[in-house]
Design a protein around this motif. Structure first.
Motif, PDB file in Angstrom:
ATOM      1  N   TYR A   1       0.810  -1.223   0.000  1.00  0.00           N
ATOM      2  CA  TYR A   1       0.000   0.000   0.000  1.00  0.00           C
ATOM      3  C   TYR A   1       0.842   1.271   0.000  1.00  0.00           C
ATOM      4  CZ  TYR A   1      -4.273  -2.681   0.573  1.00  0.00           C
ATOM      5  OH  TYR A   1      -5.336  -3.545   0.371  1.00  0.00           O
ATOM      6  N   GLN A   2       2.143   1.131  -0.057  1.00  0.00           N
ATOM      7  CA  GLN A   2       3.049   2.282  -0.158  1.00  0.00           C
ATOM      8  C   GLN A   2       2.798   3.311   0.942  1.00  0.00           C
ATOM      9  OE1 GLN A   2       2.417   3.488  -4.293  1.00  0.00           O
ATOM     10  NE2 GLN A   2       4.115   2.199  -4.951  1.00  0.00           N
ATOM     11  N   ILE A   3       2.572   2.829   2.142  1.00  0.00           N
ATOM     12  CA  ILE A   3       2.416   3.717   3.295  1.00  0.00           C
ATOM     13  C   ILE A   3       3.765   4.371   3.577  1.00  0.00           C
ATOM     14  CG2 ILE A   3       1.749   3.837   5.726  1.00  0.00           C
ATOM     15  CD1 ILE A   3       0.150   1.218   5.213  1.00  0.00           C
ATOM     16  N   PRO A   4       3.820   5.677   3.748  1.00  0.00           N
ATOM     17  CA  PRO A   4       5.116   6.344   3.921  1.00  0.00           C
ATOM     18  C   PRO A   4       5.931   5.841   5.102  1.00  0.00           C
ATOM     19  CG  PRO A   4       3.440   7.954   3.371  1.00  0.00           C
ATOM     20  CD  PRO A   4       2.720   6.660   3.592  1.00  0.00           C
ATOM     21  N   HIS A   5       5.253   5.444   6.188  1.00  0.00           N
ATOM     22  CA  HIS A   5       5.999   5.034   7.379  1.00  0.00           C
ATOM     23  C   HIS A   5       5.341   3.807   8.001  1.00  0.00           C
ATOM     24  CE1 HIS A   5       8.673   5.645  10.860  1.00  0.00           C
ATOM     25  NE2 HIS A   5       7.646   5.240  11.585  1.00  0.00           N
ATOM     26  N   ILE A   6       6.066   2.686   8.014  1.00  0.00           N
ATOM     27  CA  ILE A   6       5.598   1.453   8.644  1.00  0.00           C
ATOM     28  C   ILE A   6       6.581   1.088   9.743  1.00  0.00           C
ATOM     29  CG2 ILE A   6       5.073  -0.995   8.326  1.00  0.00           C
ATOM     30  CD1 ILE A   6       4.427  -0.397   5.416  1.00  0.00           C
ATOM     31  N   ALA A   7       6.065   0.787  10.926  1.00  0.00           N
ATOM     32  CA  ALA A   7       6.937   0.504  12.067  1.00  0.00           C
ATOM     33  C   ALA A   7       6.268  -0.512  12.984  1.00  0.00           C
ATOM     34  CB  ALA A   7       7.233   1.786  12.842  1.00  0.00           C
ATOM     35  N   PHE A   8       7.074  -1.118  13.844  1.00  0.00           N
ATOM     36  CA  PHE A   8       6.534  -1.941  14.916  1.00  0.00           C
ATOM     37  C   PHE A   8       7.553  -2.041  16.036  1.00  0.00           C
ATOM     38  CE2 PHE A   8       8.721  -5.053  12.236  1.00  0.00           C
ATOM     39  CZ  PHE A   8       9.308  -5.941  13.133  1.00  0.00           C
ATOM     40  N   PHE A   9       7.068  -2.411  17.214  1.00  0.00           N
ATOM     41  CA  PHE A   9       7.892  -2.598  18.401  1.00  0.00           C
ATOM     42  C   PHE A   9       8.018  -4.097  18.658  1.00  0.00           C
ATOM     43  CE2 PHE A   9       6.452   1.649  18.665  1.00  0.00           C
ATOM     44  CZ  PHE A   9       7.298   2.360  19.503  1.00  0.00           C
ATOM     45  N   THR A  10       9.170  -4.507  19.154  1.00  0.00           N
ATOM     46  CA  THR A  10       9.392  -5.912  19.449  1.00  0.00           C
ATOM     47  C   THR A  10      10.405  -6.040  20.578  1.00  0.00           C
ATOM     48  OG1 THR A  10      10.140  -8.047  18.551  1.00  0.00           O
ATOM     49  CG2 THR A  10      11.187  -6.065  17.671  1.00  0.00           C
ATOM     50  N   ASN A  11      10.346  -7.170  21.295  1.00  0.00           N
ATOM     51  CA  ASN A  11      11.404  -7.429  22.273  1.00  0.00           C
ATOM     52  C   ASN A  11      12.600  -8.126  21.638  1.00  0.00           C
ATOM     53  OD1 ASN A  11      10.808 -10.372  22.362  1.00  0.00           O
ATOM     54  ND2 ASN A  11       8.975  -9.745  23.471  1.00  0.00           N
ATOM     55  N   GLY A  12      12.474  -8.512  20.385  1.00  0.00           N
ATOM     56  CA  GLY A  12      13.609  -9.047  19.641  1.00  0.00           C
ATOM     57  C   GLY A  12      13.858 -10.529  19.787  1.00  0.00           C
TER      58      GLY A  12
ATOM     59  N   ASN B   1       9.984   0.661   7.834  1.00  0.00           N
ATOM     60  CA  ASN B   1      10.888   1.806   8.011  1.00  0.00           C
ATOM     61  C   ASN B   1      11.635   1.776   9.329  1.00  0.00           C
ATOM     62  OD1 ASN B   1       8.223   2.930   6.469  1.00  0.00           O
ATOM     63  ND2 ASN B   1      10.090   3.735   5.564  1.00  0.00           N
ATOM     64  N   VAL B   2      10.933   1.424  10.408  1.00  0.00           N
ATOM     65  CA  VAL B   2      11.547   1.450  11.737  1.00  0.00           C
ATOM     66  C   VAL B   2      11.102   0.218  12.520  1.00  0.00           C
ATOM     67  CG1 VAL B   2      11.670   2.646  13.964  1.00  0.00           C
ATOM     68  CG2 VAL B   2      11.695   3.971  11.835  1.00  0.00           C
ATOM     69  N   MET B   3      12.054  -0.407  13.174  1.00  0.00           N
ATOM     70  CA  MET B   3      11.766  -1.476  14.126  1.00  0.00           C
ATOM     71  C   MET B   3      12.378  -1.063  15.456  1.00  0.00           C
ATOM     72  SD  MET B   3      12.793  -5.520  14.077  1.00  0.00           S
ATOM     73  CE  MET B   3      14.461  -5.215  14.693  1.00  0.00           C
ATOM     74  N   THR B   4      11.532  -0.851  16.462  1.00  0.00           N
ATOM     75  CA  THR B   4      12.015  -0.446  17.780  1.00  0.00           C
ATOM     76  C   THR B   4      12.129  -1.673  18.670  1.00  0.00           C
ATOM     77  OG1 THR B   4      11.028   1.753  17.595  1.00  0.00           O
ATOM     78  CG2 THR B   4      11.580   0.979  19.810  1.00  0.00           C
ATOM     79  N   VAL B   5      13.321  -1.899  19.193  1.00  0.00           N
ATOM     80  CA  VAL B   5      13.575  -3.036  20.076  1.00  0.00           C
ATOM     81  C   VAL B   5      13.558  -2.543  21.515  1.00  0.00           C
ATOM     82  CG1 VAL B   5      15.194  -4.871  20.689  1.00  0.00           C
ATOM     83  CG2 VAL B   5      14.982  -4.148  18.296  1.00  0.00           C
ATOM     84  N   SER B   6      12.746  -3.172  22.335  1.00  0.00           N
ATOM     85  CA  SER B   6      12.720  -2.834  23.766  1.00  0.00           C
ATOM     86  C   SER B   6      14.021  -3.316  24.388  1.00  0.00           C
ATOM     87  CB  SER B   6      11.519  -3.513  24.437  1.00  0.00           C
ATOM     88  OG  SER B   6      10.319  -3.082  23.838  1.00  0.00           O
ATOM     89  N   PHE B   7      14.781  -2.399  24.973  1.00  0.00           N
ATOM     90  CA  PHE B   7      16.139  -2.736  25.416  1.00  0.00           C
ATOM     91  C   PHE B   7      16.430  -1.967  26.693  1.00  0.00           C
ATOM     92  CE2 PHE B   7      20.569  -3.753  25.156  1.00  0.00           C
ATOM     93  CZ  PHE B   7      20.626  -4.878  24.346  1.00  0.00           C
ATOM     94  N   ASP B   8      16.411  -2.680  27.825  1.00  0.00           N
ATOM     95  CA  ASP B   8      16.400  -1.995  29.117  1.00  0.00           C
ATOM     96  C   ASP B   8      17.631  -2.221  29.980  1.00  0.00           C
ATOM     97  OD1 ASP B   8      13.868  -0.854  28.682  1.00  0.00           O
ATOM     98  OD2 ASP B   8      12.910  -2.732  29.230  1.00  0.00           O
ATOM     99  N   GLY B   9      18.726  -2.638  29.375  1.00  0.00           N
ATOM    100  CA  GLY B   9      19.935  -2.803  30.174  1.00  0.00           C
ATOM    101  C   GLY B   9      21.142  -3.010  29.294  1.00  0.00           C
ATOM    102  N   ALA B  10      22.297  -2.568  29.768  1.00  0.00           N
ATOM    103  CA  ALA B  10      23.540  -2.736  29.018  1.00  0.00           C
ATOM    104  C   ALA B  10      24.290  -3.992  29.437  1.00  0.00           C
ATOM    105  CB  ALA B  10      24.438  -1.513  29.194  1.00  0.00           C
TER     106      ALA B  10
END
Length: 242
Positions: free
Chosen positions: A122-133, A150-159
């Motif tokens: 559908y040629q949506i300008p911005h497609i994204a989702f969140f994941t714990n990976g 376009n963007v995949m956000t990984v939940s990341f809470d510690g080094a």
């Protein structure tokens, strides 16, 4: 052709900014005259669509409502491909943003790669989702890359593994890091730069001192952006001290 804003104004559409305590600020369109959907006139993209396609998560993070018994005990509900196709047909042509997660883990859905591939058409300008990976793998990573996310956000809470795994209960630090490296390698092999990988950090007393090292690790892994949010304490999870 006249701009979307000009035509919207000409037809008497009013952008009304509202603030509600529960959901925060949002934009609603109030129609006056004529009573015609603007999407029918222009097929202009003006919607941000955010939705879960399943009510499940594979983790039980210490600060998340998926750790609540009343949530985890609910029957599994997964959006069918047919329902997703209907939503896509009706909504995606006027969507400027599509975020395929609103709290659950989208990769728990059996047909999530197929949903991404359909959305990509559908040629949506911005497609994204969140994941714990944790559920990324050699099979779904190439499909995610090819789908045009376009963007995949990984939940990341510690080094460190100790902090990360104490918060993201059920996850493995090295596994998530390896999956990020595999995704970056796959992008390089396919000659593409998307999706950008972002880190989403929930700040709390347990991890705030590791934030500088999370930033360093993000740079090492080629993560494009790190966003941080405050913890929202659930009384039942006894996280107020965090």
């Amino acid at each position: 052709m006249r701009s979307f804003q000009e035509i919207k104004g000409h037809l008497g559409y009013v952008v009304n900014l509202k603030t509600e305590p529960k959901w925060g600020a949002h934009v609603s369109l109030q129609r006056s005259f004529p009573f015609v959907k603007v999407s029918r006139l222009l097929r202009e993209r003006f919607l941000t669509v955010r939705m879960d396609v399943i009510n499940r998560c594979n983790l039980h993070c210490k600060m998340c409502y998926f750790s609540l018994d009343e949530v985890r005990s609910k029957p599994r509900v997964e959006m069918s491909e047919l329902v997703f196709e209907r939503i896509a047909h009706d909504v995606f042509p006027v969507a400027t943003q599509l975020i395929l997660s609103a709290g659950a883990e989208p990769l728990c859905a059996a047909h999530f790669p197929e949903m991404l591939e359909l959305a990509g058409k559908y040629q949506i300008p911005h497609i994204a989702f969140f994941t714990n990976g944790m559920l990324l793998n050699e099979q779904n990573i190439p499909r995610i890359v090819r789908a045009g996310v376009n963007v995949m956000t990984v939940s990341f809470d510690g080094a460190t593994a100790a902090t990360f795994e104490a918060i993201r209960r059920g996850a493995r630090f090295e596994t998530v890091v390896d999956h990020i490296r595999l995704l970056q390698k796959t992008k390089a092999e396919l000659g593409v730069t998307a999706p950008d990988i972002h880190f989403g950090v929930v700040l709390m007393r347990s991890n705030i001192r590791e934030l500088p090292d999370i930033l360093r690790l993000a740079k090492e892994l080629g993560v494009a952006k790190v966003t941080a949010s405050h913890l929202v304490p659930y009384q039942e999870l006894r996280t107020a001290e965090e």
